[in-house]
Write an enzyme that holds these catalytic residues in place. Sequence first.
Site, PDB file in Angstrom:
ATOM      1  N   GLU A 248       0.886  -1.182   0.000  1.00  0.00           N
ATOM      2  CA  GLU A 248       0.000   0.000   0.000  1.00  0.00           C
ATOM      3  C   GLU A 248       0.910   1.214   0.000  1.00  0.00           C
ATOM      4  O   GLU A 248       1.491   1.548   1.030  1.00  0.00           O
ATOM      5  CB  GLU A 248      -0.872   0.006   1.256  1.00  0.00           C
ATOM      6  CG  GLU A 248      -1.653  -1.260   1.514  1.00  0.00           C
ATOM      7  CD  GLU A 248      -2.880  -1.362   0.643  1.00  0.00           C
ATOM      8  OE1 GLU A 248      -3.317  -0.333   0.102  1.00  0.00           O
ATOM      9  OE2 GLU A 248      -3.389  -2.483   0.484  1.00  0.00           O
ATOM     10  N   CYS A 282      -2.818   9.093   2.892  1.00  0.00           N
ATOM     11  CA  CYS A 282      -2.470   8.694   1.522  1.00  0.00           C
ATOM     12  C   CYS A 282      -3.547   9.120   0.518  1.00  0.00           C
ATOM     13  O   CYS A 282      -3.271   9.240  -0.670  1.00  0.00           O
ATOM     14  CB  CYS A 282      -2.254   7.189   1.463  1.00  0.00           C
ATOM     15  SG  CYS A 282      -3.617   6.266   2.163  1.00  0.00           S
TER      16      CYS A 282
HETATM   17  P1  NAP Z   1       8.049   5.172   4.871  1.00  0.00           P
HETATM   18  O1  NAP Z   1       9.161   6.093   5.157  1.00  0.00           O
HETATM   19  O2  NAP Z   1       8.060   4.451   3.578  1.00  0.00           O
HETATM   20  O3  NAP Z   1       8.015   4.120   6.097  1.00  0.00           O
HETATM   21  C1  NAP Z   1       7.039   3.136   6.196  1.00  0.00           C
HETATM   22  C2  NAP Z   1       7.569   2.004   7.056  1.00  0.00           C
HETATM   23  O4  NAP Z   1       8.640   1.359   6.365  1.00  0.00           O
HETATM   24  C3  NAP Z   1       8.142   2.468   8.400  1.00  0.00           C
HETATM   25  O5  NAP Z   1       7.881   1.508   9.383  1.00  0.00           O
HETATM   26  C4  NAP Z   1       9.627   2.528   8.076  1.00  0.00           C
HETATM   27  O6  NAP Z   1      10.443   2.455   9.219  1.00  0.00           O
HETATM   28  C5  NAP Z   1       9.776   1.314   7.199  1.00  0.00           C
HETATM   29  N1  NAP Z   1      10.984   1.293   6.362  1.00  0.00           N
HETATM   30  C6  NAP Z   1      11.690   2.341   5.905  1.00  0.00           C
HETATM   31  N2  NAP Z   1      12.749   1.893   5.165  1.00  0.00           N
HETATM   32  C7  NAP Z   1      12.687   0.542   5.162  1.00  0.00           C
HETATM   33  C8  NAP Z   1      13.491  -0.495   4.598  1.00  0.00           C
HETATM   34  N3  NAP Z   1      14.573  -0.219   3.859  1.00  0.00           N
HETATM   35  N4  NAP Z   1      13.131  -1.790   4.811  1.00  0.00           N
HETATM   36  C9  NAP Z   1      12.029  -2.086   5.524  1.00  0.00           C
HETATM   37  N5  NAP Z   1      11.251  -1.144   6.110  1.00  0.00           N
HETATM   38  C10 NAP Z   1      11.551   0.153   5.918  1.00  0.00           C
HETATM   39  O7  NAP Z   1       6.629   5.916   4.969  1.00  0.00           O
HETATM   40  P2  NAP Z   1       6.128   6.970   6.061  1.00  0.00           P
HETATM   41  O8  NAP Z   1       6.863   8.249   5.854  1.00  0.00           O
HETATM   42  O9  NAP Z   1       6.120   6.354   7.417  1.00  0.00           O
HETATM   43  O10 NAP Z   1       4.593   7.149   5.605  1.00  0.00           O
HETATM   44  C11 NAP Z   1       4.188   7.992   4.573  1.00  0.00           C
HETATM   45  C12 NAP Z   1       3.985   7.238   3.287  1.00  0.00           C
HETATM   46  O11 NAP Z   1       3.078   6.154   3.473  1.00  0.00           O
HETATM   47  C13 NAP Z   1       3.326   8.109   2.219  1.00  0.00           C
HETATM   48  O12 NAP Z   1       3.964   7.897   0.990  1.00  0.00           O
HETATM   49  C14 NAP Z   1       1.888   7.617   2.163  1.00  0.00           C
HETATM   50  O13 NAP Z   1       1.221   7.808   0.950  1.00  0.00           O
HETATM   51  C15 NAP Z   1       2.088   6.157   2.444  1.00  0.00           C
HETATM   52  N6  NAP Z   1       0.827   5.577   2.907  1.00  0.00           N
HETATM   53  C16 NAP Z   1       0.118   4.789   2.026  1.00  0.00           C
HETATM   54  C17 NAP Z   1      -1.108   4.268   2.421  1.00  0.00           C
HETATM   55  C18 NAP Z   1      -1.899   3.396   1.487  1.00  0.00           C
HETATM   56  O14 NAP Z   1      -2.826   2.753   1.956  1.00  0.00           O
HETATM   57  N7  NAP Z   1      -1.593   3.335   0.207  1.00  0.00           N
HETATM   58  C19 NAP Z   1      -1.616   4.538   3.702  1.00  0.00           C
HETATM   59  C20 NAP Z   1      -0.872   5.348   4.556  1.00  0.00           C
HETATM   60  C21 NAP Z   1       0.360   5.864   4.154  1.00  0.00           C
HETATM   61  P3  NAP Z   1      10.963   3.831   9.912  1.00  0.00           P
HETATM   62  O15 NAP Z   1       9.760   4.513  10.424  1.00  0.00           O
HETATM   63  O16 NAP Z   1      11.870   3.353  10.966  1.00  0.00           O
HETATM   64  O17 NAP Z   1      11.656   4.616   8.829  1.00  0.00           O
END
Ligand code: NAP
Length: 481
Positions: A248, A282
Amino acid sequence: MKHFSNFIAGEWRQHSGRTMDVLDKYDRTPIAQVVASSEADVDSAVRAASAAFEAPELDARGRSDVLVKAAHLLAERKAEFVTTIVQEGGQTLAEATREVTRAVDVLINTAEESNRVVGDMIPLEGAQGGAGKIAFTTRHPLGVVCAITPFNSPLNTPIHKIAPAIAAGNPVVCKPASQTPISCLLFAEVLHAAGLPPGWFNVLTGSGQTAGDLLMRHPEIAFYHFTGSTEVGMKLSGQLGLRRASLELGSIAVTIIADDADLEDAIPSTVRAAFAKAGQVCTSTQIIYAERKVFDHVCKGVAQAAAELRAGDPQAPSSDIGPLISPAEAERVAMWVTRAVDAGATLVAGGSRDGPVVQPIVLLNAPDPTEVICREVFGPVVTVLCVDSIDAAIARFNALPYGLSVGVFTRDLDKAFQAARRLRSGTIHVNAPSSSRIDLMPFGGVKDSGHGKEGPRYALREMTEERLIVFHNVAPRQQPC
Ligand code: NAP
């Protein structure tokens, strides 16, 4: 300040001696310490989940009962969860209350779905060679599910993954976002108190780059349920090999306002969809395509409604909008807005900033390729663009790399059907803005917004595998006497 270990095999446990602070997102003071998990922590959590899968103690009814009990216990602890979400996530009291209410609902709905996991009868007799055969499919759990979740919905997004995984018979290891891990750690207490046996739910904290990466490479994980940015999702996708995943990912969500729309409804509801949770959703409306005849009216209405919103302390009942997740994110948003204005966009509302708090921003006619219309802002910024027709709006939306959610306001059936048939998006809301999710929906994106579905019934399907059973040489049906 509270210290949390990881929750592994039904107890608080940690191997790593390293910790990370979790901050209050408004005043930036530390509110808790969590573990910066090491390889030993990750391995211990995955092994606990594997052991639970090998010796399942719960049948489908038992799992459903646990989820119902968890829903009641979560509802009893509502005030505590609301406070936690306000502090760690910066959501306002109203937003956090809604998040907990929705999470309770997701648990109940998932518990109901867990008693309805069915396969199909396959009418083989209708095909050459099918005579004398009876066939049907059954659905089976996959094994250990790893849930990796973002910061913006610290309770409901994890529950959208954890509950269907358990309902389907899969033990879970969850790594919540480093910015907002507390809600998920507290939820471990809820599931434990609801009677979930040890190993069925494990939470470990730590950065994505270390703990997340170790989880991605762990050979004992059967399925990944990831919500986060497209950037990280693409990286994960490259590491998975043949293992299944639901991704997602990011989005640029859009609301289209046709010239026949009910503007009294379209304008305020689109403004709410743009600025709820300070635009950190999102499906937040980031772009409004308004047809030329109503463009001026829409611009004026959106700017006025945005200017009336109060951004500030999320604990204050008077605040409509809380802070962004960090001052750095607020700075990035401000920089993108400055660049858009320098490129010719008009700023008609908001823009002032105090640390992580940004007053809702409305821009008009930002040109391509400014970031505010070409990249996901994930902040309180909406840009209104003028289009000559619904066709033009559809073409512009379909040209974006993302396809998660889009809203269309129109009273013209033909325009509504055109939009429904031609917009390439996981969800199309007619007469509602892009951010109009109900938790029962099959929710997920297309293109760079990922693949796979959330929503109890649909996530349960994602997290089971289908098996075909065929009985050959079956005696012919008896003729009725
Ligand atoms: P993010 O930076 O991609 O992080 C998401 C999760 O992934 C966090 O737990 C993060 O850990 C982890 N992560 C980061 N790098 C990783 C790696 N190399 N390997 C495994 N895990 C890793 O996203 P965010 O800033 O928290 O959230 C915002 C994003 O989420 C936006 O782009 C939004 O659109 C998207 N989102 C999408 C939906 C949907 O349903 N499509 C819903 C909500 C949000 P850390 O926190 O420790 O970095």
